[in-house]
Motif scaffolding. Structure first.
Motif, PDB file in Angstrom:
ATOM      1  N   GLN A 138       0.824  -1.195   0.000  1.00 15.32           N
ATOM      2  CA  GLN A 138       0.000   0.000   0.000  1.00 15.32           C
ATOM      3  C   GLN A 138       0.867   1.257   0.000  1.00 15.32           C
ATOM      4  N   TRP A 139       0.409   2.270  -0.732  1.00 16.00           N
ATOM      5  CA  TRP A 139       1.035   3.594  -0.762  1.00 16.00           C
ATOM      6  C   TRP A 139      -0.086   4.600  -0.558  1.00 16.00           C
ATOM      7  N   ASP A 192      -0.817   8.514   0.455  1.00 13.21           N
ATOM      8  CA  ASP A 192      -0.141   9.798   0.553  1.00 13.21           C
ATOM      9  C   ASP A 192      -1.070  10.841   1.160  1.00 13.21           C
ATOM     10  N   SER A 238       0.926   1.321  -6.046  1.00 17.19           N
ATOM     11  CA  SER A 238       2.120   0.864  -5.323  1.00 17.19           C
ATOM     12  C   SER A 238       2.777  -0.348  -5.981  1.00 17.19           C
ATOM     13  N   PHE A 278       6.815   1.163  -8.441  1.00 16.42           N
ATOM     14  CA  PHE A 278       7.609   2.321  -8.050  1.00 16.42           C
ATOM     15  C   PHE A 278       8.836   2.446  -8.946  1.00 16.42           C
ATOM     16  N   ALA A 317       8.402  10.073   3.641  1.00 14.69           N
ATOM     17  CA  ALA A 317       7.459   8.964   3.811  1.00 14.69           C
ATOM     18  C   ALA A 317       7.954   8.022   4.890  1.00 14.69           C
ATOM     19  N   VAL A 344      10.594  10.962  -1.109  1.00 13.92           N
ATOM     20  CA  VAL A 344       9.698  10.600  -2.211  1.00 13.92           C
ATOM     21  C   VAL A 344       9.685  11.695  -3.270  1.00 13.92           C
ATOM     22  N   ASP A 386       6.772  12.282  -5.575  1.00 12.88           N
ATOM     23  CA  ASP A 386       5.413  11.876  -5.912  1.00 12.88           C
ATOM     24  C   ASP A 386       5.006  12.606  -7.207  1.00 12.88           C
ATOM     25  N   SER A 423       5.579   6.730  -8.469  1.00 14.59           N
ATOM     26  CA  SER A 423       6.437   7.553  -7.615  1.00 14.59           C
ATOM     27  C   SER A 423       7.820   6.923  -7.517  1.00 14.59           C
ATOM     28  N   CYS A 469       3.505  -1.082   4.550  1.00 11.47           N
ATOM     29  CA  CYS A 469       2.669   0.021   4.062  1.00 11.47           C
ATOM     30  C   CYS A 469       3.514   1.306   4.061  1.00 11.47           C
ATOM     31  N   ILE A 470       3.378   2.104   3.012  1.00 13.72           N
ATOM     32  CA  ILE A 470       4.090   3.381   2.924  1.00 13.72           C
ATOM     33  C   ILE A 470       3.086   4.511   3.070  1.00 13.72           C
ATOM     34  N   GLY A 520       2.868   8.700   3.020  1.00 14.43           N
ATOM     35  CA  GLY A 520       3.592   9.894   2.639  1.00 14.43           C
ATOM     36  C   GLY A 520       3.076  11.139   3.335  1.00 14.43           C
TER      37      GLY A 520
END
Length: 351
Positions: A79-80, A82, A116, A119, A142, A167, A169, A193, A257-258, A260
């Protein structure tokens, strides 16, 4: 502790990197990938920390570390998400188009769920089909989390931060209005990203990591010229723990999980910022420059990115040394495959 993923397969090959980013050693005997280490952090972390200490103390010679050989620390993630922690940035967006900003934006974070699965590496080109799409960079920080329980408090969420990184983005500004106009959020306007070569544990940051904020300037150089140096710890309405708690309000987050921060943005004398050349700290994206130009002069003057333009994003510690390594990217024209393409094989990822 500093960790990186060398380009290898889809998920990279985990290495431990020295504090000065000069050397590295394989962590394959502990965990083959960063995701594997995160999945078993309780067992992996002490072993990785021991390897890091030996590398820095000279107990392990290691080999030269080359940032260009890195994928993003997590080449793909579960997961990303932001956020938009710097409400000054959001306020400028709305002010530039003459819209009022709801008071709730100061108490309830904005957040979108990005792609995600693909990347970019920190030195990979930004490949876009058309300049007309309004190509922009966004310099952010992040956090990579461990497992986060649903409904976690902000006070407890800070303990879930495993690693931090930078990051870019990437945004396609001219595609955003039509997408948001549908009332269903970003998708095509948010391509892949890119993340910094190295991910760093919070303890490595010392006094720069306070109250789940990273208190160092985030440096952006656009086409070789200084563009932004806002302090990531200033004007941050929501810290990283609050963003993580927001993401986990109604569902748990799994390790890897990321989350941002959104575009780092500072005020100047409680008003819009200024270019570095004018005595300000500049900006972390072109859009913010254009917003201020619109507010001050009625229309934007600075164009979005063109093919051949370059962006470098980095953060230096108090001694002037790079903390995460640098994101360095060039915008290139993308030509779609004839007939629509036929997918990507594992061999393509390993090439």
């Amino acid at each position: 502790m500093k960790l990186a993923s060398l380009k290898a397969g889809r998920d990279g090959s985990l290495v431990v990197v020295s504090k000065d980013l000069s050397r590295m050693t394989s962590a394959g005997d502990i965990a083959p990938t960063l995701q594997a280490a995160l999945d078993d952090w309780g067992a992996a972390q002490p072993k990785l920390a021991g390897l890091y200490a030996q590398l820095n103390d000279g107990g392990i010679e290691g080999e030269a570390f080359d940032e260009a050989g890195c994928a993003s620390p997590l080449p793909r993630a579960y997961q990303w998400a932001d956020g938009s922690a710097y409400v000054n940035h959001v306020e400028l967006v709305r002010r530039a188009r003459g819209a009022e900003m709801p008071e709730s934006f100061w108490t309830d974070p904005l957040m979108y769920q990005g792609g995600s699965d693909t990347f970019l590496g920190p030195r990979e080109d930004i490949c876009i089909e058309s300049e007309d799409w309004g190509i922009d960079f966004e310099a952010e920080i992040a956090a990579i989390t461990g497992d986060v329980p649903m409904g976690v408090s902000a006070a407890a969420a800070g303990e879930c931060v495993r690693l931090l990184m930078l990051v870019n983005d990437v945004s396609l500004r001219n595609l955003i209005p039509a997408e948001l106009g549908k009332g269903f959020g970003f998708f095509q306007s948010k391509p892949s990203s890119a993340f910094s070569p190295v991910a760093v544990t919070p303890d490595e940051l010392g006094d720069a990591w306070v109250d789940c904020k990273l208190n160092l300037p985030l440096l952006s150089s656009y086409n070789g010229q200084p563009f932004g140096k806002p302090d990531a710890g200033q004007d941050m309405t929501f810290n990283m723990a609050e963003l993580i708690a927001h993401a986990a309000k109604s569902r748990p987050l799994c390790a890897g999980c990321i989350v941002g921060s959104g575009t780092v943005s500072n005020k100047l004398d409680d008003g819009p910022g200024k270019h570095i050349a004018e005595g300000g700290v500049g900006y972390s994206c072109i859009a913010e420059t254009r917003m201020i130009e619109t507010i001050n002069g009625g229309k934007p003057e600075t164009p979005f990115m063109s093919f051949g333009d370059t962006i470098r994003i980095e953060m230096l510690d108090a001694g002037g040394d790079s903390v995460f390594g640098a994101i360095e990217q060039t915008v290139k024209r993308y030509t779609p495959p004839a007939g629509g393409g036929g997918g990507v094989s594992v061999e393509d990822w390993e090439a």
